[in-house]
Design a protein around this motif. Structure first.
Motif, PDB file in Angstrom:
ATOM      1  N   MET A   1       5.145   1.666 -28.408  1.00 32.72           N
ATOM      2  CA  MET A   1       4.539   1.257 -26.948  1.00 32.72           C
ATOM      3  C   MET A   1       4.707   2.442 -26.276  1.00 32.72           C
ATOM      4  O   MET A   1       5.831   2.951 -25.836  1.00 32.72           O
ATOM      5  N   PRO A   2       3.677   3.024 -25.893  1.00 32.67           N
ATOM      6  CA  PRO A   2       3.620   4.106 -25.063  1.00 32.67           C
ATOM      7  C   PRO A   2       4.449   3.971 -23.546  1.00 32.67           C
ATOM      8  O   PRO A   2       4.169   2.868 -23.057  1.00 32.67           O
ATOM      9  N   ARG A   3       4.931   4.888 -23.130  1.00 31.95           N
ATOM     10  CA  ARG A   3       5.931   5.102 -21.916  1.00 31.95           C
ATOM     11  C   ARG A   3       5.289   6.191 -21.207  1.00 31.95           C
ATOM     12  O   ARG A   3       4.541   7.114 -21.618  1.00 31.95           O
ATOM     13  N   PHE A   4       5.264   5.963 -19.653  1.00 32.95           N
ATOM     14  CA  PHE A   4       4.596   6.836 -18.705  1.00 32.95           C
ATOM     15  C   PHE A   4       5.809   7.110 -17.662  1.00 32.95           C
ATOM     16  O   PHE A   4       6.288   6.228 -17.496  1.00 32.95           O
ATOM     17  N   MET A   5       5.499   8.254 -17.163  1.00 32.81           N
ATOM     18  CA  MET A   5       5.895   8.514 -15.780  1.00 32.81           C
ATOM     19  C   MET A   5       4.930   8.394 -14.673  1.00 32.81           C
ATOM     20  O   MET A   5       3.791   9.139 -14.902  1.00 32.81           O
ATOM     21  N   GLY A   6       5.267   7.781 -13.657  1.00 31.86           N
ATOM     22  CA  GLY A   6       4.321   7.663 -12.664  1.00 31.86           C
ATOM     23  C   GLY A   6       5.017   8.491 -11.463  1.00 31.86           C
ATOM     24  O   GLY A   6       6.206   8.539 -11.214  1.00 31.86           O
ATOM     25  N   PHE A   7       4.117   9.174 -10.757  1.00 35.21           N
ATOM     26  CA  PHE A   7       4.643  10.069  -9.601  1.00 35.21           C
ATOM     27  C   PHE A   7       4.081   9.784  -8.135  1.00 35.21           C
ATOM     28  O   PHE A   7       2.809   9.559  -8.627  1.00 35.21           O
ATOM     29  N   VAL A   8       4.605   9.793  -7.276  1.00 34.59           N
ATOM     30  CA  VAL A   8       3.686   9.856  -6.155  1.00 34.59           C
ATOM     31  C   VAL A   8       4.021  11.258  -5.125  1.00 34.59           C
ATOM     32  O   VAL A   8       5.292  11.332  -4.894  1.00 34.59           O
ATOM     33  N   ARG A   9       2.979  11.779  -5.062  1.00 32.27           N
ATOM     34  CA  ARG A   9       3.092  13.134  -4.399  1.00 32.27           C
ATOM     35  C   ARG A   9       2.477  12.981  -3.061  1.00 32.27           C
ATOM     36  O   ARG A   9       1.408  12.299  -2.927  1.00 32.27           O
ATOM     37  N   MET A  10       2.860  13.532  -1.918  1.00 32.92           N
ATOM     38  CA  MET A  10       2.513  13.510  -0.523  1.00 32.92           C
ATOM     39  C   MET A  10       2.920  14.466   0.147  1.00 32.92           C
ATOM     40  O   MET A  10       3.771  15.294  -0.248  1.00 32.92           O
ATOM     41  N   GLU A  11       2.366  14.771   1.241  1.00 33.33           N
ATOM     42  CA  GLU A  11       2.914  15.968   2.414  1.00 33.33           C
ATOM     43  C   GLU A  11       4.259  15.376   2.834  1.00 33.33           C
ATOM     44  O   GLU A  11       4.601  14.055   2.895  1.00 33.33           O
ATOM     45  N   GLU A  12       5.087  16.430   3.209  1.00 34.66           N
ATOM     46  CA  GLU A  12       6.607  16.115   3.554  1.00 34.66           C
ATOM     47  C   GLU A  12       6.621  15.644   4.904  1.00 34.66           C
ATOM     48  O   GLU A  12       5.562  15.983   5.526  1.00 34.66           O
ATOM     49  N   ASN A  13       7.418  15.038   5.347  1.00 36.84           N
ATOM     50  CA  ASN A  13       7.697  14.889   6.976  1.00 36.84           C
ATOM     51  C   ASN A  13       6.550  13.812   7.356  1.00 36.84           C
ATOM     52  O   ASN A  13       6.157  14.236   8.795  1.00 36.84           O
ATOM     53  N   VAL A  14       5.774  13.045   6.671  1.00 44.67           N
ATOM     54  CA  VAL A  14       4.734  12.021   7.053  1.00 44.67           C
ATOM     55  C   VAL A  14       5.022  10.807   7.901  1.00 44.67           C
ATOM     56  O   VAL A  14       4.474   9.991   8.303  1.00 44.67           O
ATOM     57  N   GLY A  15       6.543  10.654   7.768  1.00 41.06           N
ATOM     58  CA  GLY A  15       7.180   9.512   8.453  1.00 41.06           C
ATOM     59  C   GLY A  15       7.457   8.359   7.485  1.00 41.06           C
ATOM     60  O   GLY A  15       7.280   8.406   6.097  1.00 41.06           O
ATOM     61  N   THR A  16       8.141   7.482   8.007  1.00 41.17           N
ATOM     62  CA  THR A  16       8.403   6.304   7.213  1.00 41.17           C
ATOM     63  C   THR A  16       7.143   5.319   6.817  1.00 41.17           C
ATOM     64  O   THR A  16       6.481   5.040   7.745  1.00 41.17           O
ATOM     65  N   PRO A  17       7.113   4.993   5.559  1.00 39.56           N
ATOM     66  CA  PRO A  17       6.081   4.090   5.272  1.00 39.56           C
ATOM     67  C   PRO A  17       6.154   2.626   5.935  1.00 39.56           C
ATOM     68  O   PRO A  17       7.266   2.118   6.533  1.00 39.56           O
ATOM     69  N   PRO A  18       5.201   2.058   6.219  1.00 36.56           N
ATOM     70  CA  PRO A  18       5.292   0.622   7.101  1.00 36.56           C
ATOM     71  C   PRO A  18       5.943  -0.233   6.337  1.00 36.56           C
ATOM     72  O   PRO A  18       6.061  -0.364   5.099  1.00 36.56           O
ATOM     73  N   GLN A  19       6.630  -1.437   7.165  1.00 40.00           N
ATOM     74  CA  GLN A  19       7.357  -2.516   6.207  1.00 40.00           C
ATOM     75  C   GLN A  19       6.581  -3.226   5.505  1.00 40.00           C
ATOM     76  O   GLN A  19       6.998  -3.673   4.301  1.00 40.00           O
ATOM     77  N   ALA A  20       5.100  -3.501   5.756  1.00 39.99           N
ATOM     78  CA  ALA A  20       4.182  -4.165   4.877  1.00 39.99           C
ATOM     79  C   ALA A  20       4.105  -3.394   3.628  1.00 39.99           C
ATOM     80  O   ALA A  20       3.813  -4.129   2.461  1.00 39.99           O
ATOM     81  N   LEU A  21       4.098  -2.236   3.625  1.00 37.14           N
ATOM     82  CA  LEU A  21       4.031  -1.314   2.177  1.00 37.14           C
ATOM     83  C   LEU A  21       5.425  -1.644   1.361  1.00 37.14           C
ATOM     84  O   LEU A  21       5.096  -2.072   0.111  1.00 37.14           O
ATOM     85  N   PHE A  22       6.615  -1.415   2.293  1.00 39.27           N
ATOM     86  CA  PHE A  22       7.809  -1.860   1.317  1.00 39.27           C
ATOM     87  C   PHE A  22       7.774  -3.304   0.912  1.00 39.27           C
ATOM     88  O   PHE A  22       8.201  -3.260  -0.364  1.00 39.27           O
TER      89      PHE A  22
END
Length: 124
Positions: A1-22
């Motif tokens: 079964m294939p395994r994958f690595m997922g990454f999230v890339r974004m600009e630094e210092n964009v603030g804290t994600p909203p609670q709704a996303l968490f």
């Protein structure tokens, strides 16, 4: 079964994600873990304490963060396991959709890469 690595890339210092996303991510990751897809993962702090070791022409240089020249940083990662590449891609789309819905003001890149277990070729 294939395994994958997922990454999230974004600009630094964009603030804290909203609670709704968490909240949405907690639900999503819980579902993925229950299906045996999400194996491990988490968020990463900024580059202020990061350390890079650069190997160039046999010489090693240590470079401590923060990195003013960095345009994007890896903000999170996951180890995932799917039956097919198509399923992996579809689930990565769903993951990106959550960010678009719950944090539309941020620019992020969700990258999915297959993990190599040796010299063989990636799964078709």
């Amino acid at each position: 079964m294939p395994r994958f690595m997922g990454f999230v890339r974004m600009e630094e210092n964009v603030g804290t994600p909203p609670q709704a996303l968490f909240d949405a991510m907690d639900t999503y990751i819980g579902q993925q873990a229950a299906k045996g897809v999400f194996l491990d993962g988490g968020g990463l702090y900024g580059t202020e304490d990061a350390v890079n070791f650069v190997v160039r022409k046999g010489e090693i240089t240590r470079v401590d963060g923060p990195y003013a020249e960095a345009k994007e940083i890896v903000g999170g990662w996951a180890i995932l396991q799917y039956d097919t590449v198509e399923q992996a891609v579809a689930e990565q789309q769903e993951f990106a959709d959550l960010h678009a819905k719950y944090w539309p003001e941020v620019t992020m890149v969700a990258t999915l890469r297959q993990i190599s277990d040796g010299p063989e070729q990636p799964a078709p």
